[in-house]
Structures are given as structure tokens and as C-alpha cells.
Motif scaffolding. Sequence first.
Motif, PDB file in Angstrom:
ATOM      1  N   MET A 189       0.824  -1.195   0.000  1.00 26.70           N
ATOM      2  CA  MET A 189       0.000   0.000   0.000  1.00 26.70           C
ATOM      3  C   MET A 189       0.868   1.258   0.000  1.00 26.70           C
ATOM      4  SD  MET A 189      -3.096   0.455  -0.237  1.00 26.70           S
ATOM      5  CE  MET A 189      -4.472   1.434   0.068  1.00 26.70           C
ATOM      6  N   GLU A 190       2.003   1.182   0.659  1.00 23.66           N
ATOM      7  CA  GLU A 190       2.895   2.337   0.689  1.00 23.66           C
ATOM      8  C   GLU A 190       3.463   2.621  -0.699  1.00 23.66           C
ATOM      9  OE1 GLU A 190       7.086   3.555   2.712  1.00 23.66           O
ATOM     10  OE2 GLU A 190       5.676   2.420   3.942  1.00 23.66           O
ATOM     11  N   LEU A 191       3.698   1.559  -1.462  1.00 21.82           N
ATOM     12  CA  LEU A 191       4.188   1.728  -2.827  1.00 21.82           C
ATOM     13  C   LEU A 191       3.159   2.472  -3.677  1.00 21.82           C
ATOM     14  CD1 LEU A 191       6.365   1.108  -4.937  1.00 21.82           C
ATOM     15  CD2 LEU A 191       5.137  -1.017  -5.421  1.00 21.82           C
ATOM     16  N   PHE A 192       1.888   2.158  -3.470  1.00 18.15           N
ATOM     17  CA  PHE A 192       0.831   2.847  -4.210  1.00 18.15           C
ATOM     18  C   PHE A 192       0.830   4.339  -3.897  1.00 18.15           C
ATOM     19  CE2 PHE A 192      -3.516   4.529  -4.320  1.00 18.15           C
ATOM     20  CZ  PHE A 192      -3.747   4.429  -5.681  1.00 18.15           C
ATOM     21  N   HIS A 193       0.995   4.696  -2.632  1.00 17.22           N
ATOM     22  CA  HIS A 193       1.007   6.112  -2.252  1.00 17.22           C
ATOM     23  C   HIS A 193       2.202   6.840  -2.856  1.00 17.22           C
ATOM     24  CE1 HIS A 193      -2.469   6.123   0.294  1.00 17.22           C
ATOM     25  NE2 HIS A 193      -2.026   5.082   0.974  1.00 17.22           N
ATOM     26  N   LYS A 194       3.307   6.133  -3.028  1.00 16.21           N
ATOM     27  CA  LYS A 194       4.474   6.754  -3.650  1.00 16.21           C
ATOM     28  C   LYS A 194       4.279   6.933  -5.151  1.00 16.21           C
ATOM     29  CE  LYS A 194       8.006   5.179  -0.426  1.00 16.21           C
ATOM     30  NZ  LYS A 194       9.218   4.359  -0.256  1.00 16.21           N
ATOM     31  N   LEU A 195       3.537   6.019  -5.758  1.00 16.71           N
ATOM     32  CA  LEU A 195       3.399   6.030  -7.215  1.00 16.71           C
ATOM     33  C   LEU A 195       2.092   6.632  -7.715  1.00 16.71           C
ATOM     34  CD1 LEU A 195       4.770   2.483  -8.097  1.00 16.71           C
ATOM     35  CD2 LEU A 195       5.935   4.671  -8.303  1.00 16.71           C
ATOM     36  N   LYS A 196       1.199   7.054  -6.827  1.00 21.43           N
ATOM     37  CA  LYS A 196      -0.124   7.469  -7.291  1.00 21.43           C
ATOM     38  C   LYS A 196      -0.077   8.694  -8.204  1.00 21.43           C
ATOM     39  CE  LYS A 196      -1.433   9.954  -3.107  1.00 21.43           C
ATOM     40  NZ  LYS A 196      -2.390   9.993  -2.007  1.00 21.43           N
ATOM     41  N   HIS A 197       0.811   9.626  -7.960  1.00 23.84           N
ATOM     42  CA  HIS A 197       0.899  10.798  -8.834  1.00 23.84           C
ATOM     43  C   HIS A 197       1.451  10.407 -10.205  1.00 23.84           C
ATOM     44  CE1 HIS A 197      -0.198  13.342  -5.524  1.00 23.84           C
ATOM     45  NE2 HIS A 197       0.796  12.853  -4.800  1.00 23.84           N
ATOM     46  N   PHE A 198       2.435   9.555 -10.193  1.00 27.28           N
ATOM     47  CA  PHE A 198       2.996   9.057 -11.446  1.00 27.28           C
ATOM     48  C   PHE A 198       1.937   8.299 -12.247  1.00 27.28           C
ATOM     49  CE2 PHE A 198       4.967   5.459 -13.673  1.00 27.28           C
ATOM     50  CZ  PHE A 198       5.726   6.151 -14.596  1.00 27.28           C
ATOM     51  N   LEU A 199       1.197   7.428 -11.579  1.00 28.26           N
ATOM     52  CA  LEU A 199       0.150   6.662 -12.257  1.00 28.26           C
ATOM     53  C   LEU A 199      -0.960   7.573 -12.777  1.00 28.26           C
ATOM     54  CD1 LEU A 199      -0.127   3.585  -9.870  1.00 28.26           C
ATOM     55  CD2 LEU A 199       0.873   3.651 -12.160  1.00 28.26           C
ATOM     56  N   ALA A 200      -1.287   8.606 -12.025  1.00 32.89           N
ATOM     57  CA  ALA A 200      -2.319   9.542 -12.477  1.00 32.89           C
ATOM     58  C   ALA A 200      -1.902  10.224 -13.777  1.00 32.89           C
ATOM     59  CB  ALA A 200      -2.599  10.581 -11.397  1.00 32.89           C
ATOM     60  N   VAL A 201      -0.651  10.634 -13.861  1.00 34.53           N
ATOM     61  CA  VAL A 201      -0.159  11.281 -15.081  1.00 34.53           C
ATOM     62  C   VAL A 201      -0.138  10.294 -16.241  1.00 34.53           C
ATOM     63  CG1 VAL A 201       1.862  12.366 -16.138  1.00 34.53           C
ATOM     64  CG2 VAL A 201       1.147  13.036 -13.850  1.00 34.53           C
ATOM     65  N   VAL A 202       0.276   9.071 -15.980  1.00 38.51           N
ATOM     66  CA  VAL A 202       0.312   8.060 -17.041  1.00 38.51           C
ATOM     67  C   VAL A 202      -1.092   7.799 -17.571  1.00 38.51           C
ATOM     68  CG1 VAL A 202       0.744   5.613 -17.503  1.00 38.51           C
ATOM     69  CG2 VAL A 202       2.447   6.971 -16.292  1.00 38.51           C
ATOM     70  N   PHE A 203      -2.059   7.620 -16.677  1.00 37.84           N
ATOM     71  CA  PHE A 203      -3.424   7.359 -17.126  1.00 37.84           C
ATOM     72  C   PHE A 203      -4.047   8.580 -17.802  1.00 37.84           C
ATOM     73  CE2 PHE A 203      -3.318   3.822 -13.938  1.00 37.84           C
ATOM     74  CZ  PHE A 203      -3.424   2.809 -14.879  1.00 37.84           C
ATOM     75  N   LEU A 204      -3.683   9.762 -17.363  1.00 42.16           N
ATOM     76  CA  LEU A 204      -4.159  10.974 -18.022  1.00 42.16           C
ATOM     77  C   LEU A 204      -3.641  11.044 -19.456  1.00 42.16           C
ATOM     78  CD1 LEU A 204      -5.701  13.672 -17.585  1.00 42.16           C
ATOM     79  CD2 LEU A 204      -3.493  14.668 -17.021  1.00 42.16           C
ATOM     80  N   GLN A 205      -2.368  10.736 -19.646  1.00 42.74           N
ATOM     81  CA  GLN A 205      -1.799  10.737 -20.993  1.00 42.74           C
ATOM     82  C   GLN A 205      -2.423   9.644 -21.859  1.00 42.74           C
ATOM     83  OE1 GLN A 205       0.233  12.875 -22.511  1.00 42.74           O
ATOM     84  NE2 GLN A 205       0.241  14.141 -20.680  1.00 42.74           N
ATOM     85  N   LEU A 206      -2.698   8.495 -21.265  1.00 40.69           N
ATOM     86  CA  LEU A 206      -3.377   7.433 -22.018  1.00 40.69           C
ATOM     87  C   LEU A 206      -4.785   7.872 -22.427  1.00 40.69           C
ATOM     88  CD1 LEU A 206      -2.300   4.247 -20.028  1.00 40.69           C
ATOM     89  CD2 LEU A 206      -1.605   4.897 -22.341  1.00 40.69           C
ATOM     90  N   GLY A 207      -5.455   8.584 -21.543  1.00 42.74           N
ATOM     91  CA  GLY A 207      -6.778   9.107 -21.879  1.00 42.74           C
ATOM     92  C   GLY A 207      -6.717  10.118 -23.009  1.00 42.74           C
ATOM     93  N   PHE A 208      -5.737  11.022 -22.946  1.00 43.15           N
ATOM     94  CA  PHE A 208      -5.559  11.997 -24.028  1.00 43.15           C
ATOM     95  C   PHE A 208      -5.287  11.289 -25.355  1.00 43.15           C
ATOM     96  CE2 PHE A 208      -4.076  15.634 -21.096  1.00 43.15           C
ATOM     97  CZ  PHE A 208      -5.358  16.155 -21.056  1.00 43.15           C
ATOM     98  N   ALA A 209      -4.439  10.272 -25.316  1.00 43.06           N
ATOM     99  CA  ALA A 209      -4.120   9.541 -26.544  1.00 43.06           C
ATOM    100  C   ALA A 209      -5.358   8.838 -27.091  1.00 43.06           C
ATOM    101  CB  ALA A 209      -3.006   8.533 -26.280  1.00 43.06           C
ATOM    102  N   GLY A 210      -6.143   8.244 -26.217  1.00 44.67           N
ATOM    103  CA  GLY A 210      -7.364   7.575 -26.656  1.00 44.67           C
ATOM    104  C   GLY A 210      -8.356   8.542 -27.281  1.00 44.67           C
ATOM    105  N   ILE A 211      -8.514   9.698 -26.665  1.00 45.93           N
ATOM    106  CA  ILE A 211      -9.419  10.709 -27.216  1.00 45.93           C
ATOM    107  C   ILE A 211      -8.903  11.208 -28.563  1.00 45.93           C
ATOM    108  CG2 ILE A 211     -10.253  13.069 -26.858  1.00 45.93           C
ATOM    109  CD1 ILE A 211     -11.787  11.020 -25.256  1.00 45.93           C
ATOM    110  N   ASP A 212      -7.592  11.394 -28.675  1.00 48.60           N
ATOM    111  CA  ASP A 212      -7.025  11.831 -29.958  1.00 48.60           C
ATOM    112  C   ASP A 212      -7.274  10.800 -31.053  1.00 48.60           C
ATOM    113  OD1 ASP A 212      -6.140  14.282 -29.120  1.00 48.60           O
ATOM    114  OD2 ASP A 212      -4.102  13.612 -28.686  1.00 48.60           O
ATOM    115  N   ILE A 213      -7.168   9.534 -30.712  1.00 46.44           N
ATOM    116  CA  ILE A 213      -7.429   8.485 -31.702  1.00 46.44           C
ATOM    117  C   ILE A 213      -8.896   8.513 -32.132  1.00 46.44           C
ATOM    118  CG2 ILE A 213      -7.563   5.980 -32.015  1.00 46.44           C
ATOM    119  CD1 ILE A 213      -5.008   5.833 -30.241  1.00 46.44           C
ATOM    120  N   LEU A 214      -9.805   8.671 -31.174  1.00 45.75           N
ATOM    121  CA  LEU A 214     -11.228   8.744 -31.523  1.00 45.75           C
ATOM    122  C   LEU A 214     -11.540   9.973 -32.377  1.00 45.75           C
ATOM    123  CD1 LEU A 214     -12.913   7.657 -28.173  1.00 45.75           C
ATOM    124  CD2 LEU A 214     -12.748   6.356 -30.294  1.00 45.75           C
TER     125      LEU A 214
END
Length: 118
Positions: free
Chosen positions: A1-26
Motif C-alpha cells: 500500500m505504501e508503494l501505491f502512495h508513492k506512485l499514485k501521482h505518477f500513475l495519475a499522469v500516465v493514465f491521463l496521458q493514455l486518456g488523451f491519446a485515446g481521445i485523440d485516436i477517436l
Amino acid sequence: MELFHKLKHFLAVVFLQLGFAGIDILRKKALNRGMSIYVLLVYRQAIATLVIAPFAFFLEKDRPKMTLSIFIRLMGLGLLESVDQNMYYLGMKHTTATFAAAMRNIIPAITFVIAWIV
């Protein structure tokens, strides 16, 4: 769980970029099938209004009175956003979704260079 708290900001940015890429493809797929960039812009603005307006209406109880100055500023920002999106969709229509997604990441660097020059 501590690893998740350390990586949550990084994961948020990664998923945000994946969302942007998906929207661009659509969007690119819609443009390739013949949708007008103006229609795509109207749909985008309408959906954004429907999603954001309830939050603004119910959560912003302590808002300033709408004056002519504030109204003109809001209309100016809305116009600039529409022009920006028109250029973005026009560029996407003539290039690939990958190129459009890459250009989105260059905007902060271009802003920095312009601020440095001015």
C-alpha cells in the motif's frame, strides 16, 4: 500500500496521458470518416458544458456578481479556446493522432520559450 502512495501521482499522469491519446485516436477516426472540425468542436463544447455546468452551479455559491467586464473576459476566453481547438483539429485532420498527441506535450516548452523571449 505504501508503494501505491508513492506512485499514485505518477500513475495519475500516465493514465491521463493514455486518456488523451485515446481521445485523440477517436477524434482522428471521426475526422477521417468525414466529420467536420466545426461539428466536432461544437460536440466537444456541448459535452464539456453539460459535464461542468452542474458543478459550477451547485458548488460555486460564493461567486462574484456577473459584471460586463467579467462577461467580456469570459467571452474572450471562450473565443480563444474555440480558435485554439479549431487549429488543433485542422492540424489533426492533416496529420496523425500520434503527431497531435506529441505536439500537446510540447506546449509547455513553447510557452516557456515565448515567455523567455518576451
